[in-house]
Every structure is written in structure tokens, then in C-alpha cells.
Write an enzyme that holds these catalytic residues in place. Sequence first.
Site, PDB file in Angstrom:
ATOM      1  N   HIS A 122       0.868  -1.197   0.000  1.00  0.00           N
ATOM      2  CA  HIS A 122       0.000   0.000   0.000  1.00  0.00           C
ATOM      3  C   HIS A 122       0.899   1.240   0.000  1.00  0.00           C
ATOM      4  O   HIS A 122       1.038   1.933   1.016  1.00  0.00           O
ATOM      5  CB  HIS A 122      -0.933  -0.036   1.205  1.00  0.00           C
ATOM      6  CG  HIS A 122      -1.893  -1.192   1.149  1.00  0.00           C
ATOM      7  ND1 HIS A 122      -3.165  -1.096   0.657  1.00  0.00           N
ATOM      8  CD2 HIS A 122      -1.713  -2.499   1.468  1.00  0.00           C
ATOM      9  CE1 HIS A 122      -3.759  -2.280   0.687  1.00  0.00           C
ATOM     10  NE2 HIS A 122      -2.892  -3.158   1.169  1.00  0.00           N
ATOM     11  N   GLY A 134      -5.455   1.465   5.322  1.00  0.00           N
ATOM     12  CA  GLY A 134      -6.107   1.537   6.622  1.00  0.00           C
ATOM     13  C   GLY A 134      -7.383   2.345   6.620  1.00  0.00           C
ATOM     14  O   GLY A 134      -8.046   2.504   5.607  1.00  0.00           O
ATOM     15  N   THR A 144      -9.048  -1.185   1.594  1.00  0.00           N
ATOM     16  CA  THR A 144     -10.411  -0.941   2.048  1.00  0.00           C
ATOM     17  C   THR A 144     -10.911   0.420   1.581  1.00  0.00           C
ATOM     18  O   THR A 144     -12.050   0.574   1.138  1.00  0.00           O
ATOM     19  CB  THR A 144     -10.457  -0.974   3.590  1.00  0.00           C
ATOM     20  OG1 THR A 144      -9.783  -2.140   4.035  1.00  0.00           O
ATOM     21  CG2 THR A 144     -11.892  -0.966   4.105  1.00  0.00           C
ATOM     22  N   TYR A 175     -10.617  -2.624  -2.763  1.00  0.00           N
ATOM     23  CA  TYR A 175     -11.402  -3.806  -2.342  1.00  0.00           C
ATOM     24  C   TYR A 175     -12.644  -4.015  -3.210  1.00  0.00           C
ATOM     25  O   TYR A 175     -13.112  -5.142  -3.363  1.00  0.00           O
ATOM     26  CB  TYR A 175     -11.892  -3.581  -0.909  1.00  0.00           C
ATOM     27  CG  TYR A 175     -11.036  -4.108   0.202  1.00  0.00           C
ATOM     28  CD1 TYR A 175     -11.617  -4.375   1.438  1.00  0.00           C
ATOM     29  CD2 TYR A 175      -9.674  -4.337   0.077  1.00  0.00           C
ATOM     30  CE1 TYR A 175     -10.874  -4.860   2.512  1.00  0.00           C
ATOM     31  CE2 TYR A 175      -8.923  -4.818   1.128  1.00  0.00           C
ATOM     32  CZ  TYR A 175      -9.532  -5.077   2.344  1.00  0.00           C
ATOM     33  OH  TYR A 175      -8.811  -5.555   3.405  1.00  0.00           O
ATOM     34  N   HIS A 185      -3.253 -13.236   1.374  1.00  0.00           N
ATOM     35  CA  HIS A 185      -3.642 -13.479   2.777  1.00  0.00           C
ATOM     36  C   HIS A 185      -4.073 -14.936   2.974  1.00  0.00           C
ATOM     37  O   HIS A 185      -4.841 -15.230   3.886  1.00  0.00           O
ATOM     38  CB  HIS A 185      -4.789 -12.559   3.222  1.00  0.00           C
ATOM     39  CG  HIS A 185      -4.629 -11.121   2.907  1.00  0.00           C
ATOM     40  ND1 HIS A 185      -3.451 -10.438   3.011  1.00  0.00           N
ATOM     41  CD2 HIS A 185      -5.547 -10.207   2.464  1.00  0.00           C
ATOM     42  CE1 HIS A 185      -3.628  -9.180   2.657  1.00  0.00           C
ATOM     43  NE2 HIS A 185      -4.871  -9.003   2.310  1.00  0.00           N
ATOM     44  N   ASP A 239       2.141  -6.774   2.281  1.00  0.00           N
ATOM     45  CA  ASP A 239       1.008  -5.920   2.676  1.00  0.00           C
ATOM     46  C   ASP A 239       1.545  -4.666   3.371  1.00  0.00           C
ATOM     47  O   ASP A 239       0.885  -4.083   4.239  1.00  0.00           O
ATOM     48  CB  ASP A 239       0.041  -6.662   3.586  1.00  0.00           C
ATOM     49  CG  ASP A 239      -1.399  -6.152   3.410  1.00  0.00           C
ATOM     50  OD1 ASP A 239      -2.232  -6.426   4.283  1.00  0.00           O
ATOM     51  OD2 ASP A 239      -1.661  -5.445   2.421  1.00  0.00           O
ATOM     52  N   SER A 267      -3.135  -1.689   6.597  1.00  0.00           N
ATOM     53  CA  SER A 267      -3.489  -1.817   8.022  1.00  0.00           C
ATOM     54  C   SER A 267      -3.689  -3.295   8.330  1.00  0.00           C
ATOM     55  O   SER A 267      -4.122  -4.062   7.466  1.00  0.00           O
ATOM     56  CB  SER A 267      -4.787  -1.064   8.314  1.00  0.00           C
ATOM     57  OG  SER A 267      -5.850  -1.678   7.602  1.00  0.00           O
TER      58      SER A 267
END
Length: 391
Positions: free
Chosen positions: A65, A70, A101, A132, A226, A287, A291
Site C-alpha cells: 500500500h 487503513g 479498504t 477492495y 492473505h 502488505d 493496516s
Amino acid sequence: MIKLIKGAEIYTPEYIGKGDILIIGDKIGAVFENINIEKIPFIEFEQINGEDKIAAPGFIDSHVHILGGGGEGGYKTRTPEIMLSDIIRGGITTVVGCLGTDGVTRSMEGLLAKARGLEEEGITTYIYTGSYRVPVTTITGSLMKDIILIDKVIGAGEIALSDHRSSQPSIDAVTQLAADVRVGGVLSGKAGVVNFHLGDGGRMLRYLYEIVEKTEIPFSQFLPTHMNRNIKLFNEGIKYAKAGGYIDFTTSSDPVFWEEGEVKASKALRICLDEGVDISHITFTSDGQGSLPMFNDKKEFIGLGIGKVTSLYYEIRDAVIEEKVPFEKAIKVITSNIAAILKLKNKGRIDKGLDADIVLLDKNSLEIDTVISKGQIMMKDKEIKVRGTFE
Ligand SMILES: CC(C)C[C@H](NC(=O)C[C@H](N)C(=O)O)C(=O)O
Ligand SMILES: [Zn+2]
Ligand SMILES: [Zn+2]
């Protein structure tokens, strides 16, 4: 400028023995057991001592990111954008930036500008279009145009599936997205991969299996990340990889997550190898600057950490030292594997004609000692040599 690395143990990532690497400009000029150029009249070059060092391809972190991420705990939890020094300290010479997000206060235009900034500062950058949510946020207004017209865009991501923070997309919407990314990639000679974010939900990889079963789109179009976030998803990932899919493990973590069932990336690699998973189907990403939010079982936010790009190689080192994974194998998941999956033609290997992205590691401690990006020394003898603009 010409540089000559002498006497390193060379992992291309395959181990080829002790030798020399000639760097001409931003490319690897030659890799050979013994290169002598000092006799060439008037030649000027910088010699780098590779004795007691391992030479590996520069590391590729394909999920960072870079603009920050976050926000899941409100405005004050928006994470800061990345600084060049963290990337260099992690031995990383190629980064793929993404949104997460928050695809509202973080724009695709901002992501592209940050990627261009990091490129100006000396590393190689690419980006995923989107965040996302489906439909994805784009630069040109069209997902395919972003991929076909913007050089740095190599696919879409991170698209959330099986997560309470996703846009809860239908299977049709996800299939359409995968189709557009695939054809965008075909028409631009890029991988056109969709980097899917897998959450803790029970649907896990169901959509991906369904798309492969019902359409002509192959597993190679997807890179779900993930996959080590909980044991159920991890075990599903092993089956998925054996069925032909690629799986990506997140290296940023916190001991709290391990207590809650996350599989530490270094352990995940060891278990996959013991389970007979083909290592070319496995990648690691950090990542970084994302966050790491924690929610209770009522899905209420209870705390948040920040991903670190330096965790990428730490987990490789743990895999080698703690999990006894051979270095030659482990290093592939952050070099040649991801370069092949994302079709980064000049990256991920030490070979004549490829970009001169090289990391020198201390042979005994496996600590990062020197980082060379496109022929430029970014760190030497563990000391940062090139600072970011405002560092
Ligand atoms: C794998 C777990 C621990 C972290 C993971 N991070 C992101 O997806 C990025 C984050 N949401 C952001 O937008 O910055 C998560 O939140 O599930
Ligand atoms: Zn994610
Ligand atoms: Zn992320």
C-alpha cells in the site's frame, strides 16, 4: 557506469556457484565464474567485493500500500504512505502498489503518482487498478483502458472476497472483472492478473473455483493473497494450489494473529512443501503500509497494526533458518515465481540482459548487506546510500 561484483555465491535463484556479475548501466552484462576487465585500457569501473556474500535477484513485493491504507478504525487510523528507505532496507527493488479498504480518500491517480515518484527515486514500480470494491475504481474510467493504456498498470487488485468489508460482489460481477483484466492483459502483453484479497469469511475461494469451472478463464489469472490468515483458508489454499492455482502468503503480522490461528508465512511455506505443493505456485507479499486491523467476533474494530515491507525477507530468512527450507527454494517466492506469474520479463532473475536488480546477503547471518536497483547502489555494507526525497 560499470560495476563488477567479484566472488559471490550466485543464486539466479538457482545456485550456480561462486562467480562474478558484470553490471553495465542498468542491466546485467554478464554472469561468469571469473570476469577480468581491469586490463581493458581506460576502462573505469567500481568493484564490489562479493566474498562471503550471497548474490540474489532483487526482491519483488507485489502487494504494497505505497500510498498508505487503513482507515478501518476511522480517520485517525489511515496509515502513512511508504518511504523509499523502508523498501531498500527490505532488499526490495520492485514493488506493485495497490489500494485497499479505502478506495475513496485514496485515489488511483494518487497511487500512480506515488508509483512514479518511487520510480524516480530509483526502484521499479507497477500498480494494480482498483481497491477492495467491485466495480473497481480506475484512472481512465475503464478497467481495460487502464491496463492497455497505462504502462504501470499490470492488473487489478486488491479485490476483496469473503470479507465483511468487501462490496459483496456477485459471482457475475467478479467473472466480468476477471474477463476484462485477462483481455486487457492479452491486448497489452501484460499478465492481467487479479490480486484477490481473501477475508475470514466462509466462502473462501468458492468464486475462483466457479469461474475456472464455468468459463475459459484459467487459474493463472488469479493471485489470492492473505492465504495464511487463518488455518481453514490455509488448508483450502493447499488444495487450491494442488489443483493448479497460485497462493500468496502475507508476511506482515503480529504475534496476536498467530495466537488467533494465522499461519506464520515461514511456517506456511514449510507446511506447503511437506504437503507436496509445487513451490512455483507459492509467493510471499508484505502488505506493507496496509493496516492489520483486528475485529472481535461481532465484527467490531478493536485495534490495528501497520504492515511492514521489511517483513517480506524476514519471513524468507525465518523459513531458511527456523524451518530449514533450502535458501535456493525459499528465495524463489519473492523473486522468480512472482516475476513469472506477473510476467515481469526483466525481473526476478540474475541473467545476462535482465535489469541489474541484485541483493548481496551476508553468507552466514543471511542479513541484507547491499542492494542494487537498476545498476544503482541503494545500500552498501548495510548503509543506505540513496535517500528518498524527504528522508
Ligand atoms: C491479512 C490481514 C492481517 C491484513 C489485511 N490488510 C489489508 O487487506 C489491507 C488493509 N485492509 C488496508 O486497506 O490497508 C486485512 O485488513 O484483512
Ligand atoms: Zn488485503
Ligand atoms: Zn493489502
